[in-house]
Design an enzyme around this catalytic site. Structure first.
Site, PDB file in Angstrom:
ATOM      1  N   ASP B  14       0.847  -1.194   0.000  1.00  0.00           N
ATOM      2  CA  ASP B  14       0.000   0.000   0.000  1.00  0.00           C
ATOM      3  C   ASP B  14       0.886   1.247   0.000  1.00  0.00           C
ATOM      4  OD1 ASP B  14      -2.302   1.622   0.169  1.00  0.00           O
ATOM      5  OD2 ASP B  14      -3.309   0.176   1.442  1.00  0.00           O
ATOM      6  N   HIS B  17       1.898   3.062  -3.225  1.00  0.00           N
ATOM      7  CA  HIS B  17       1.046   4.139  -3.765  1.00  0.00           C
ATOM      8  C   HIS B  17       1.675   5.510  -3.490  1.00  0.00           C
ATOM      9  CE1 HIS B  17      -2.644   2.230  -5.162  1.00  0.00           C
ATOM     10  NE2 HIS B  17      -2.707   1.487  -4.088  1.00  0.00           N
ATOM     11  N   SER B 167     -10.971   1.176   2.238  1.00  0.00           N
ATOM     12  CA  SER B 167     -10.037   1.693   1.225  1.00  0.00           C
ATOM     13  C   SER B 167     -10.108   3.207   1.067  1.00  0.00           C
ATOM     14  CB  SER B 167     -10.326   1.053  -0.135  1.00  0.00           C
ATOM     15  OG  SER B 167     -10.557  -0.321  -0.005  1.00  0.00           O
TER      16      SER B 167
END
EC number: 4.1.3.39
Lengths: 341, 341
Positions: B14, B17, B167
């Protein structure tokens, strides 16, 4: 859920810690004007440690207390002007000077076990016809029963409200519920809460405080504040809205307000960028932000509006091409409007 | 309070990103080694959107999936290696390649209403003798009943656990309690939670998830992650400790781990600096941080130890001179130790 929550913005006081008390009168003036326009109830101004605290020990402020307060005063119409006042650093003469400048709210603070030192200052502010809050600092260092005893002292001196400060950002939601709940149950005056974000719990703790009956919250834009920063105002307002609590401002207006500080807020201050709060508000995948920011800049479109449209289409990760499509549609609509105008 | 909470560190997936998928194999290797040493249970690695997702649409990764996974694999001894797998971006051949590299945990993810597309991949991972989690993304877009239906599908495919992902960072503690609680009550497998910090609620939501029976939490160091970042690992561990939940790591070790990312984590990623979490852990006034940092550097003393001593003395704001005194005492003691050694 019926009370309107009073927001006390400490960006120009607790935030002064984040710049080692170097906020200038001009920065204070521009921020105060924006806060007033954004519908902030109370704007707190001064050295990070409050009136009279500028010193070698705590840090020399760029401007005098009077210069800072006057700069804010000249730019506040509906918002009230407040000061943080710690007996010892500040003296009775500081109250006199603050009254001359036109301070509305005196936040008389003591360590959480020393409320008795606030008496003469609370009484002084009240006798001058002003609002006085009793502020218990470092509230994690006393239990709920002790805090109630101290708060009752301040109430007996005439304080219009009692504010619990979690100066160290030590408290958990359970701590807040117990302590704020106890005060709300046994005091006749309003209760406020002032959180710090050291454990990432400032917003959650503030919400718990309100759920337990607090009606005033302190916050700072972009988390601007001592150490890890205070409760970030923009995130707090977004969450208050979600829970259905009313304030005199709204998330979009706090986002405009936060922008004012971009030129004088250090980048390293921990805060959640507005773009990311916005996707949280709209329930959009976090990975969309770089795409949204790029397109908003390139096409000169409003990122909020783009987020609203993407949310209406219930976009999920993997549909990044639709961001481009919707952005161009929005840009085209705006061009039609511009031509028609 | 008896379960040990499993921590799944998504910093290398993650978190990718936050650097537009530009993490290098070398950065992954150094971080994986540190995570293993810190006692992290599971280290998730890859493109921000998981296996096979490197593309013009979602962003091209610097390294191939295999390069990233191999770099981590070579440096993990006790920590398990995991991948994020979204059907469509990723295919069966990606599972085969991941098996060859030595991935332990396959996190097979779908949009929160599309669990049925995960079946063949969960079954594939299980048949290969590996651990498979079913991951429901964008969980704010379905209610608790729907999430339970979807989670039960994944459970029926053989998933060893179900992870709810927020999310968008949209959820409030109340949302989390309802949804996680429902899953824990009706599933026979473990439940995990993956938060984002868009509304400043990631730590609080994670704690609520655990209080409602979740036994796995995702987090990233320094909040490294998509958008506003995930739950900040160091803050999460500090709060878990406060609540008495056991993990295989501790706050001090996560602080060391966070330091590894200083060279490759962008400064603008929202996170709470370790110094500020530390004062929160010890309950010290937030305004002490600049003093502590300056003295720790000047005198080459340990900031943690200094905080512990200041906390033992129950220092409050206005006693900044005592920080100087205690820092010099600590430095003197260390010099004695150094001379004696």
């Amino acid at each position: 859920m019926t009370n309107t929550i009073i927001l006390s913005d400490a960006s120009l006081r607790d935030g002064n810690h984040a710049v080692r008390h170097q906020l200038t009168a001009q920065q204070i003036a521009s921020y105060a004007r924006a806060a007033d326009e954004a519908g902030i109830d109370i704007v707190e101004v001064g050295h990070g440690n409050g009136l009279g605290a500028s010193s070698c020990l705590l840090g020399k402020a760029t401007s005098t207390d009077t210069e800072m307060l006057a700069a804010a005063r000249a730019n506040l119409r509906r918002s009230k002007l407040s000061v943080h006042f710690i007996p010892g650093f500040a003296k009775t003469t500081d109250i006199e000077r603050a009254l001359e400048v036109g301070v509305d709210v005196f936040r008389i603070a003591s360590h959480c076990t020393e409320a008795n030192i606030t008496r003469q200052y609370i009484e002084h502010a009240k006798q001058a016809g002003k609002t006085a809050y009793g502020v218990l600092m470092m509230s994690h260092m006393a239990d709920a029963a002790e805090l109630l005893r101290q708060a009752k002292l301040m109430q007996s001196y005439g304080a219009d409200a009692i504010v619990l400060m979690d100066s160290a950002g030590f408290s958990t939601p359970g701590d807040v519920a117990e302590k704020v709940g106890r005060l709300v149950e046994h005091l006749s005056v309003a209760v406020g809460y002032h959180a710090h974000n050291n454990l990432g719990l400032a917003v959650a703790n503030s919400i718990v405080a309100v759920q337990c009956g607090a009606t005033m919250l302190d916050a700072c834009v972009r988390g601007f504040g001592a150490g890890a920063g205070n409760t970030q105002l923009e995130a707090l307002v977004a969450v208050l809205e979600r829970y259905g609590y009313a304030t005199r401002t709204d998330f979009a207006r706090t986002a405009v307000l936060a922008k004012v500080t971009e030129s004088f807020l250090p980048v390293r201050t921990p805060h959640i960028p507005i773009a990311n709060i916005t996707t949280g508000v709209y329930g959009l995948f976090s990975g969309f932000v770089p795409h949204i920011e790029r397109l908003a800049t390139e096409l000169k479109i409003d990122a909020f509006e783009l987020c609203a449209r993407l949310a209406a289409r219930k976009l999920v990760a993997g549909q990044e091409d639709t961001i481009v499509e919707e952005a161009h549609r929005l840009a085209a609509e705006m061009n039609v409007t511009r031509v028609a105008a």
